[in-house]
Design an enzyme around this catalytic site. Structure first.
Site, PDB file in Angstrom:
ATOM      1  N   SER A   1       0.827  -1.219   0.000  1.00 26.18           N
ATOM      2  CA  SER A   1       0.000   0.000   0.000  1.00 26.18           C
ATOM      3  C   SER A   1       0.855   1.260   0.000  1.00 26.18           C
ATOM      4  CB  SER A   1      -0.938   0.013   1.219  1.00 26.18           C
ATOM      5  OG  SER A   1      -0.193  -0.114   2.412  1.00 26.18           O
TER       6      SER A   1
ATOM      7  N   ASN B   1      -1.903  -2.536  13.156  1.00 29.64           N
ATOM      8  CA  ASN B   1      -3.351  -2.328  13.179  1.00 29.64           C
ATOM      9  C   ASN B   1      -3.742  -1.079  13.971  1.00 29.64           C
ATOM     10  OD1 ASN B   1      -3.229  -4.672  11.807  1.00 29.64           O
ATOM     11  ND2 ASN B   1      -4.164  -5.957  13.386  1.00 29.64           N
TER      12      ASN B   1
ATOM     13  N   HIS C   1     -40.982  21.649  -9.167  1.00 28.13           N
ATOM     14  CA  HIS C   1     -41.042  20.835 -10.397  1.00 28.13           C
ATOM     15  C   HIS C   1     -40.406  21.569 -11.579  1.00 28.13           C
ATOM     16  CE1 HIS C   1     -44.187  18.488  -8.218  1.00 28.13           C
ATOM     17  NE2 HIS C   1     -44.529  19.690  -7.800  1.00 28.13           N
TER      18      HIS C   1
ATOM     19  N   GLU D   1     -20.123  21.882 -14.263  1.00 26.20           N
ATOM     20  CA  GLU D   1     -20.375  20.508 -14.721  1.00 26.20           C
ATOM     21  C   GLU D   1     -19.407  19.517 -14.075  1.00 26.20           C
ATOM     22  OE1 GLU D   1     -21.335  20.326 -19.175  1.00 26.20           O
ATOM     23  OE2 GLU D   1     -20.569  22.346 -18.874  1.00 26.20           O
TER      24      GLU D   1
ATOM     25  N   LYS E   1      -8.116   3.637   2.373  1.00 24.84           N
ATOM     26  CA  LYS E   1      -7.330   4.865   2.184  1.00 24.84           C
ATOM     27  C   LYS E   1      -7.525   5.539   0.839  1.00 24.84           C
ATOM     28  CE  LYS E   1      -4.188   2.653   4.352  1.00 24.84           C
ATOM     29  NZ  LYS E   1      -5.133   2.032   5.301  1.00 24.84           N
TER      30      LYS E   1
HETATM   31  N1  ARG Z   1      -1.232  -1.267   5.170  1.00 24.19           N
HETATM   32  C1  ARG Z   1      -2.152  -1.768   6.129  1.00 24.19           C
HETATM   33  C2  ARG Z   1      -3.516  -1.047   5.985  1.00 24.19           C
HETATM   34  O1  ARG Z   1      -3.528  -0.028   5.376  1.00 24.19           O
HETATM   35  C3  ARG Z   1      -1.650  -1.524   7.501  1.00 24.19           C
HETATM   36  C4  ARG Z   1      -2.170  -2.474   8.504  1.00 24.19           C
HETATM   37  C5  ARG Z   1      -1.629  -3.830   8.218  1.00 24.19           C
HETATM   38  N2  ARG Z   1      -1.984  -4.756   9.238  1.00 24.19           N
HETATM   39  C6  ARG Z   1      -1.877  -6.051   9.047  1.00 24.19           C
HETATM   40  N3  ARG Z   1      -2.241  -6.806  10.041  1.00 24.19           N
HETATM   41  N4  ARG Z   1      -1.507  -6.594   7.901  1.00 24.19           N
HETATM   42  O2  ARG Z   1      -4.515  -1.485   6.438  1.00 24.19           O
END
Ligand code: ARG
Length: 459
Positions: free
Chosen positions: A22, A109, A155, A289, A324
């Site tokens: 990511s 996390n 309307h 637009e 994201k």
């Molecule tokens: N790149 C991951 C996300 O955006 C970060 C969290 C990853 N956590 C994991 N347990 N693989 O969610």
């Protein structure tokens, strides 16, 4: 070599490596990620979980990485998957073993959850400020058009007379709600998930109140599982942004209509319109637009995230990485649309004559005609029926209520008198609508004052 190589006997497949990564889109969270890590390291040191001098080394290292990223000296690697692992790897490369202690009592996390919340906490005020700037434009346009009578529609049929100022204040009220919705969203998300770990917090004596405070949150989140599973704040923000874009899109639609030759209520400034590659006469409302069109992307992001989350078991699942791009794209889109829309509105020219002409042509004072009879004692339903007959008659003869001869009025009801013309004059019809919230000059002045007060209270 991967961080987790200990558990594995094979290298990650290159397709999987790219697919899983990511960093291509979460690199923009570098500042928040480093801030979160600094707060975490300082707390680890203070709690005696790592040595104070190691915490200091980590913090210095992180600050140097931040400076280098801002100077464009850092290249992130796909192999390190995301911004969290990229920064951790850089840190360890640079400061050695102390860097390996940063992730104590932490998981990506809670890390990603805190980074995203911090990011959103910075962007919401930016968007609020842009909406407030748009409110200023609406106030300016309203003040200049308190007497600019135009048709109000239902309307898309001419319905009752209003003014351009009243119209502008209608939108000002919508945007006011958008601001308060964003403020509510900000207030609710202002809790820090750091310390929730992977899902079950930690056996280390983490001080979550300290990290929450260091990062400027009101408090830590109350449940570690919820902390890492929750994307409500993103969904809520996307809902707020969808509603805001819906307002901008309706407004855009009106502007597109108003600058068509069929209406010609407004003229866009040349600098805020575009030409055609083939038709020399064209002047197109592309900005309006595009704002209308981009509304779809923001709705799309909301639906993306609602769908991503709808069947995820607790706690973290990789699906959530999809949050994201949706969130960033919606924020970017809104931040792109608001200033250009405001500038377009600010520079457009109002055509009061065309508005007045449209307001005179379509029996827009028919309700006022019925009200005239009601004030002379007739029940409203009877008055309504009489005016319906009058309108029908006018349509046949090509008259309007303003031009109809008194004898023709009286042929249908003897309650009509010479004063009917004054009562049906557009100015009267607007300015007699003095009810709170209505289009009369004094009512709209009150509405403007309320919006001004609101904007000033946020200045
Ligand atoms: N790149 C991951 C996300 O955006 C970060 C969290 C990853 N956590 C994991 N347990 N693989 O969610």
């Amino acid at each position: 070599m991967k961080l987790w190589a200990g558990r594995f006997q094979k290298e990650t497949n290159t397709l999987v490596n790219d697919f899983n990564s990511s960093i291509g889109f979460d690199a923009r969270l570098y500042k928040q990620d480093i801030a979160g890590s600094i707060a975490h390291a300082a707390m680890l040191g203070k709690q005696g979980i790592i040595e104070e001098h190691e915490a200091e080394k980590i913090i210095e290292g992180l600050k140097a990485i931040l400076a280098d990223i801002e100077d464009d000296k850092v290249e992130f690697s796909l192999d390190n998957e995301d911004i969290h692992m990229n920064i951790e790897a850089l840190l360890t490369q640079r400061i050695g073993d102390a860097g390996k202690r940063l992730h104590t009592g932490r998981s990506r996390n809670d890390q990603v959850a805190v980074d995203t919340r911090l990011y959103v906490k910075e962007e919401i005020p930016v968007i609020i400020k842009q909406v407030l700037d748009l409110e200023q434009v609406l106030i300016k346009k309203a003040k200049a058009n308190l007497d600019t009578v135009m048709p109000g529609y239902t309307h898309l049929q001419r319905a009752q007379p209003t003014t351009f100022a009243h119209y502008m204040m209608a939108y000002a009220n919508m945007f006011k709600r958008d601001v308060t919705r964003l403020e509510d969203c900000l207030e609710r998300l202002d809790e820090c998930p750091l310390g929730a770990g992977a899902l079950a917090a930690s056996t280390y004596p983490l001080d979550r109140f300290a990290t929450a405070q260091a990062l400027g949150f009101q408090k830590p989140t109350d449940n570690s599982m919820d902390s890492v599973s929750d994307r409500d704040y993103a969904i809520e923000l996307l809902s707020c942004l969808s509603i805001l874009m819906m307002h901008l899109s309706r407004f855009s639609e009106e502007i597109v209509l108003w600058c068509s030759w069929e209406f010609k209520y407004v003229d866009l400034d040349d600098a805020y319109s575009t030409g055609s590659s083939i038709m020399p006469q064209k002047k197109n409302p592309d900005v309006a637009e595009l704002v209308r069109g981009k509304t779809g992307r923001v709705y799309g992001s909301l639906v993306t995230l609602l769908t991503v989350m709808k069947s995820l078991p607790l706690a973290y699942n990789k699906d959530m990485q999809e949050d994201k791009e949706a969130l960033f794209d919606a924020i970017d889109t809104v931040e792109l649309c608001l200033p250009v829309f405001g500038a377009m509105l600010d520079t457009l020219t109002v055509r009061p004559k065309n508005m007045a002409k449209a307001a005179s042509g379509g029996f827009i004072n028919a309700t006022d005609c019925a009200d005239y009879l009601t004030k002379k004692g007739l029940p409203f339903r009877e008055a309504y029926m009489i005016v319906g007959r009058l309108v029908n008659m006018c349509i046949k003869t090509g008259d309007t209520l303003d031009t109809l001869a008194l004898k023709d009025f009286r042929a249908i009801s003897s309650l009509f008198d010479e004063d009917v013309y004054e009562a049906l004059a557009l100015k009267t019809c607007v300015n007699e609508r003095k009810v709170y919230g209505g289009p009369s000059k004094e009512s709209v002045e009150k509405q403007i004052a309320l919006i001004e007060e609101f904007v000033n209270s946020r200045a």
